[in-house]
Write an enzyme that holds these catalytic residues in place. Structure first.
Site, short mmCIF file in Angstrom:
data_model
loop_
_atom_site.label_atom_id
_atom_site.label_comp_id
_atom_site.label_asym_id
_atom_site.label_seq_id
_atom_site.Cartn_x
_atom_site.Cartn_y
_atom_site.Cartn_z
CE1 TYR A 147 -3.99 2.13 0.61
CE2 TYR A 147 -2.67 3.15 2.33
CZ TYR A 147 -3.79 3.14 1.52
OH TYR A 147 -4.72 4.17 1.63
CE LYS A 151 -3.64 4.71 -2.15
NZ LYS A 151 -4.73 5.39 -2.87
CB VAL A 190 -13.43 4.57 13.32
CG1 VAL A 190 -14.81 5.11 13.65
CG2 VAL A 190 -12.36 5.61 13.68
CB SER A 191 -15.47 0.25 10.95
OG SER A 191 -14.18 -0.04 10.48
CG ASN A 192 -12.02 -3.68 13.70
OD1 ASN A 192 -12.73 -4.05 12.78
ND2 ASN A 192 -10.86 -4.26 13.97
CG ASP A 275 0.05 0.02 14.09
OD1 ASP A 275 -0.86 -0.67 13.63
OD2 ASP A 275 -0.14 1.13 14.64
NE ARG A 279 -0.69 7.92 9.64
CZ ARG A 279 -1.15 6.74 9.27
NH1 ARG A 279 -2.42 6.47 9.38
NH2 ARG A 279 -0.33 5.83 8.82
P1 NAD Z 1 -12.66 1.57 0.24
O1 NAD Z 1 -11.97 0.26 0.32
O2 NAD Z 1 -14.01 1.70 0.89
O3 NAD Z 1 -12.83 2.04 -1.28
C1 NAD Z 1 -11.96 1.66 -2.31
C2 NAD Z 1 -12.79 1.36 -3.54
O4 NAD Z 1 -11.90 1.01 -4.61
C3 NAD Z 1 -13.72 0.16 -3.34
O5 NAD Z 1 -14.99 0.47 -3.82
C4 NAD Z 1 -13.07 -0.95 -4.16
O6 NAD Z 1 -13.97 -1.93 -4.60
C5 NAD Z 1 -12.42 -0.15 -5.26
N1 NAD Z 1 -11.30 -0.85 -5.90
C6 NAD Z 1 -10.25 -1.49 -5.30
N2 NAD Z 1 -9.42 -2.00 -6.22
C7 NAD Z 1 -9.93 -1.66 -7.45
C8 NAD Z 1 -9.54 -1.90 -8.78
N3 NAD Z 1 -8.42 -2.59 -9.07
N4 NAD Z 1 -10.32 -1.42 -9.78
C9 NAD Z 1 -11.44 -0.73 -9.51
N5 NAD Z 1 -11.89 -0.48 -8.27
C10 NAD Z 1 -11.13 -0.93 -7.24
O7 NAD Z 1 -11.65 2.65 0.82
P2 NAD Z 1 -11.84 4.20 1.12
O8 NAD Z 1 -11.58 4.42 2.55
O9 NAD Z 1 -13.11 4.70 0.52
O10 NAD Z 1 -10.59 4.80 0.33
C11 NAD Z 1 -10.74 5.44 -0.93
C12 NAD Z 1 -9.40 5.97 -1.38
O11 NAD Z 1 -8.91 6.91 -0.43
C13 NAD Z 1 -8.31 4.90 -1.51
O12 NAD Z 1 -7.52 5.17 -2.63
C14 NAD Z 1 -7.51 5.05 -0.25
O13 NAD Z 1 -6.18 4.63 -0.43
C15 NAD Z 1 -7.61 6.54 0.00
N6 NAD Z 1 -7.41 6.85 1.42
C16 NAD Z 1 -8.38 6.54 2.34
C17 NAD Z 1 -8.14 6.81 3.69
C18 NAD Z 1 -9.17 6.51 4.76
O14 NAD Z 1 -8.88 6.73 5.95
N7 NAD Z 1 -10.36 6.06 4.44
C19 NAD Z 1 -6.92 7.36 4.08
C20 NAD Z 1 -5.96 7.62 3.11
C21 NAD Z 1 -6.23 7.38 1.78
N1 UDP Z 2 -6.20 -0.72 15.75
C1 UDP Z 2 -6.55 -1.25 16.98
N2 UDP Z 2 -7.59 -2.13 17.01
C2 UDP Z 2 -8.30 -2.49 15.92
C3 UDP Z 2 -7.95 -1.93 14.67
C4 UDP Z 2 -6.87 -1.06 14.61
O1 UDP Z 2 -5.95 -0.95 18.00
O2 UDP Z 2 -9.25 -3.30 16.06
C5 UDP Z 2 -5.09 0.25 15.71
C6 UDP Z 2 -4.02 -0.04 14.66
O3 UDP Z 2 -3.03 -0.90 15.19
C7 UDP Z 2 -3.47 1.36 14.38
C8 UDP Z 2 -4.70 2.26 14.57
O4 UDP Z 2 -5.64 1.51 15.33
O5 UDP Z 2 -2.51 1.71 15.36
C9 UDP Z 2 -5.35 2.69 13.25
O6 UDP Z 2 -5.56 1.53 12.50
P1 UDP Z 2 -6.33 1.52 11.09
O7 UDP Z 2 -6.24 0.15 10.55
O8 UDP Z 2 -7.68 2.12 11.26
O9 UDP Z 2 -5.53 2.55 10.19
P2 UDP Z 2 -3.97 2.83 9.92
O10 UDP Z 2 -3.12 1.94 10.76
O11 UDP Z 2 -3.83 2.56 8.48
O12 UDP Z 2 -3.81 4.25 10.31
#
Ligand code: NAD
Ligand code: UDP
Length: 315
Positions: A147, A151, A190-192, A275, A279
């Site tokens: 990832y 990116k 957050v969702s977890n 991890d 941040r």
């Molecule tokens: P998400 O997983 O809900 O959405 C990603 C979408 O991309 C999904 O609908 C998935 O089916 C689609 N997808 C994955 N691979 C694909 C492919 N090869 N072709 C077409 N579609 C594909 O995630 P999100 O949280 O909505 O993230 C959206 C974007 O924002 C991502 O690029 C992610 O890296 C970036 N982003 C999100 C966060 C966050 O905290 N949510 C943080 C940093 C960056």
């Molecule tokens: N995390 C946690 N419990 C969970 C899921 C995640 O403690 O059930 C922690 C994880 O180790 C990280 C932080 O929460 O330190 C954020 O995790 P997330 O996967 O949401 O995003 P990212 O690590 O990509 O910022």
């Protein structure tokens, strides 16, 4: 009211993408949502399906795409560590081949293109808070590399297309974002925590919970993405987009337990490799260039998100 545009959103059926589709259709634009449904679901965009200004196409961005649009938001990529590590080779391909295909499309059409980059380009940062001039501290061979490095390479491609072909690019770096339509099983914190609390299960803190994150509510994020796309042509970014309020993961767990009114136990489990420890975005550039800063507090955002999960878990 601005002139309606034809806009492509890749990853449009995902969490952030579906909110962005809604916003851009509401603004009067024609939106083409492209997704392979790896982590996205049709339910996220059901409300838009009958709208004549909205269209969906099943497509994997690792293959070339031939459509006619004026702007491209490239969001396609799984974003949760559980999902992006499930098939790491495909994750890198999605970022890198996806960027090449969409940049090629943008070049042919002379379209403006935005890349959903990430705070993960900073890796486990040695500088705090993170500002855009920091080059980051990533592990190129670890489990998060598919990832993070994918990116980072996408950013490289964007800036090379800008230098070499004069393409109009926008590169926002998104920090942890949350809200309704996160996938209940996507493993993000957050969702977890919300799902665990609503089910009365133990809240799983990875490590001791002293690591920090800064959480941005999805409506604030979408506003920033649209503003980034609409900046002057000479502004490329990278620009940090996120909420600068920083919380430990332990504090987040306590907030979620209190907000759900549940009595789930908080337990500590193993911390995943690499991890990031701390941040928080420095958002001075976003304030200056986008006249933007987030307006939703974590307490309010959690309330909306808990209400969403409460509804889907009980249906
Ligand atoms: P998400 O997983 O809900 O959405 C990603 C979408 O991309 C999904 O609908 C998935 O089916 C689609 N997808 C994955 N691979 C694909 C492919 N090869 N072709 C077409 N579609 C594909 O995630 P999100 O949280 O909505 O993230 C959206 C974007 O924002 C991502 O690029 C992610 O890296 C970036 N982003 C999100 C966060 C966050 O905290 N949510 C943080 C940093 C960056
Ligand atoms: N995390 C946690 N419990 C969970 C899921 C995640 O403690 O059930 C922690 C994880 O180790 C990280 C932080 O929460 O330190 C954020 O995790 P997330 O996967 O949401 O995003 P990212 O690590 O990509 O910022």
């Amino acid at each position: 009211m601005s002139v309606p545009k034809k806009i492509l959103i890749t990853g449009g059926a995902g969490f952030i993408g579906s909110h962005l589709c809604e916003r851009l259709v509401k603004d009067g634009n024609h939106v083409l949502c492209v997704d392979n449904y790896f982590t996205g679901v049709k339910d996220n965009i059901t409300a838009l399906i009958d709208n004549p200004r909205f269209e969906i196409m099943r497509h994997d961005v690792t293959f070339p795409l031939y459509v006619e649009v004026e702007e491209i938001y490239n969001l396609a990529c799984p974003a949760s560590p559980v999902h992006y590590q499930h098939d790491p080779v495909q994750t890198t391909k999605t970022s890198v081949h996806g960027a090449i295909n969409l940049l090629g499309l943008a070049k042919r059409l002379q379209a403006k293109i935005l890349q959903a980059s990430t705070s993960e380009v900073y890796g486990d940062p040695e500088i705090h808070p993170q500002h855009e001039a920091y080059w980051g501290n990533t592990n190129p061979i670890g489990r998060r590399a598919c990832y993070d490095e994918g990116k980072r390479c996408a950013e490289t491609l964007f800036f090379d297309y800008w230098r070499q072909h004069g393409l109009r690019i926008k590169v926002p770096r998104i920090f942890n974002t949350y809200g309704p339509r996160m996938h209940p099983d996507d493993g993000r914190v957050v969702s977890n925590f919300i799902v665990q609390a609503l089910r009365g299960d133990d809240i799983t803190i990875y490590g001791d919970g002293s690591q920090t994150r800064s959480f941005c509510y999805v409506d604030d994020l979408v506003e920033a993405l649209v503003r980034t796309m609409n900046t002057e042509d000479d502004f490329t970014g990278p620009v940090n987009i996120g909420n600068p309020e920083e919380f430990t993961i332990f504090a987040l767990a306590e907030k979620v337990v209190a907000a759900t009114g549940n009595s789930s136990k908080i337990v500590n489990v193993k911390l995943p490799d690499d991890d990031p420890k701390r941040r928080r975005p420095d958002i001075e550039l976003a304030k200056e260039k986008l006249s933007w800063e987030p307006s939703t507090s974590l307490d309010d955002g959690l309330k909306h998100t808990i209400a969403y999960f409460d509804k889907i878990l009980s249906s």
